[in-house]
Scaffold this active site. Sequence first.
Site: not given
Ligand code: NBP
Length: 475
Positions: A12, A33, A35, A74, A76, A128-130, A182, A186, A189, A445
């Site tokens: 996302v 990506n 996959s 991807v 963390a 930030s900002g989802g 960052k 949080n 937040e 102490r």
């Molecule tokens: P996710 O944190 O759910 O990660 C999914 C992604 O990571 C997919 O593209 C997946 O590929 C990939 N991935 C994984 Br899991 N293992 C991998 C590997 N070994 N090699 C390559 N790719 C790999 O995605 P997200 O929610 O979009 O968040 C992305 C980043 O942004 C994270 O670090 C998250 O903490 C940060 N973040 C998220 C938000 C939020 O609101 N969601 C906000 C701010 C920051 P696949 O499709 O092949 O499984």
Amino acid sequence: AAANIGVVGLAVMGANLSRNLASREGNTVAVFNRSPQRTEALVAAHPEAQFVPAFTYEEFAASLQKPRTAIIMVQAGAATDATIDALVDVFEPGDIIVDGGNAYFPDTIRRERAVRATGINFVGAGISGGEEGALNGPSIMPGGSDEAWQTLGPILRSIAAVAEGEPCVTHVGHDGAGHFVKMVHNGIEYADMQLIAEAYDLIRRGTGKSPAEIADIFAEWNDGELESYLIEITAEVLRQNDAATGKPLVDVILDQAGAKGTGAWTVQTALALGVPVSGIAEATFARSLSSHPEQRAAASSLPGPSEQPAVADEAAFIEDVRQALYASKIVAYSQGFDEIRAGAAEYGWTIDLGAISRIWRAGCIIRAQFLNRIADAYAAESDLALLMSAPYFAEALAKSQEAWRRVVVHATGAGIPAPAFSSSLAYYDGLRAERLPAALVQGQRDFFGAHTYRRTDRPGSFHTLWSGDRSEISA
Ligand code: NBP
């Protein structure tokens, strides 16, 4: 090579960031990506976007103009390390790898050092900002080298949220500085959310008002000095009714708050730096406390106060809660900025705290009017030792401290937990105290550990011969 920027990781956040990048004039975005389905789905769903899909890292590298710039989005941790390794294999010296995920800043420091050794630039950028922010304009906190910022700055400025004409991005500092800031964002937040939740609980239990009525109160507060995204969404959540039961949704949601770890990182880091971020810590612990149903069940028969304090004047009580919320919020932000200041000193970063408050005015979760007051405070004095002592905040605290005390007294008397309200007030009183019982702690102490003490009346270190004749010696 057709693309001027690339994104790896199209869940996302990555998909939305790719669309944001592609929507800016002149950008062509290489997308990859692990996959292939995600890549295919993104490109198919957005024929209007200038995407260049890649299905191997080699293809991805070949589709990027040099010096190549790629943003990793991807998961963390290990996924980020694996992706960095794969990109380092296909990139060349001078290229730029940006990690836009939620990395823990020591990881970013380590990765920056390792990648820099290959001649490739590595930038850890807090975003930030989802999902909505990623698509329409996030607040971006990049670290990394000045050289990488030269190339990256214009791209990030073009996709960032805009507050009063200014893009919400600044080069925070070197290596892990962006992810550090960052992380503290949080943490703040967490504190802000907990304070709002405590205000809601106090009003609900103190006045018996319904969630919908309290929604109106928050909506009204959002027109004043508390104006912020979190206050705004609080009103919306409180106004929502559950379709299945017809009850207020907030009464149907299980009262256990989750966490993904950034609050805990902020507190752990603050402990290591010796910075009291009590508001953030209490907010983080409040989530933990909520999530132990077995302990809550075990404690449910413990007694509370035998009498409930009456709320004589509802309107006055609600105004007190508003002021207590504002005062506690000032403390939480002051503590957060204190942690950034201490982190900068510890890790050798030059961080412009005023610039940080400005990039948080839009695109991120803690976006608020209030941040302009913080920017003003740092503009007047850039190395302010204590944010809450800046004239505007000192005045606000002076105006609200009596109300704040009444609210904490009410909470205590009524047996309503208000850990963030009360710990913020204790911090305020602790810092302003002329004398602290720390003198006694230091005496203890010295008694058991000969840790010595300093005196108020002359320089040097001293020790009392506690197990001898109790005379004092110079240590
Ligand atoms: P996710 O944190 O759910 O990660 C999914 C992604 O990571 C997919 O593209 C997946 O590929 C990939 N991935 C994984 Br899991 N293992 C991998 C590997 N070994 N090699 C390559 N790719 C790999 O995605 P997200 O929610 O979009 O968040 C992305 C980043 O942004 C994270 O670090 C998250 O903490 C940060 N973040 C998220 C938000 C939020 O609101 N969601 C906000 C701010 C920051 P696949 O499709 O092949 O499984």
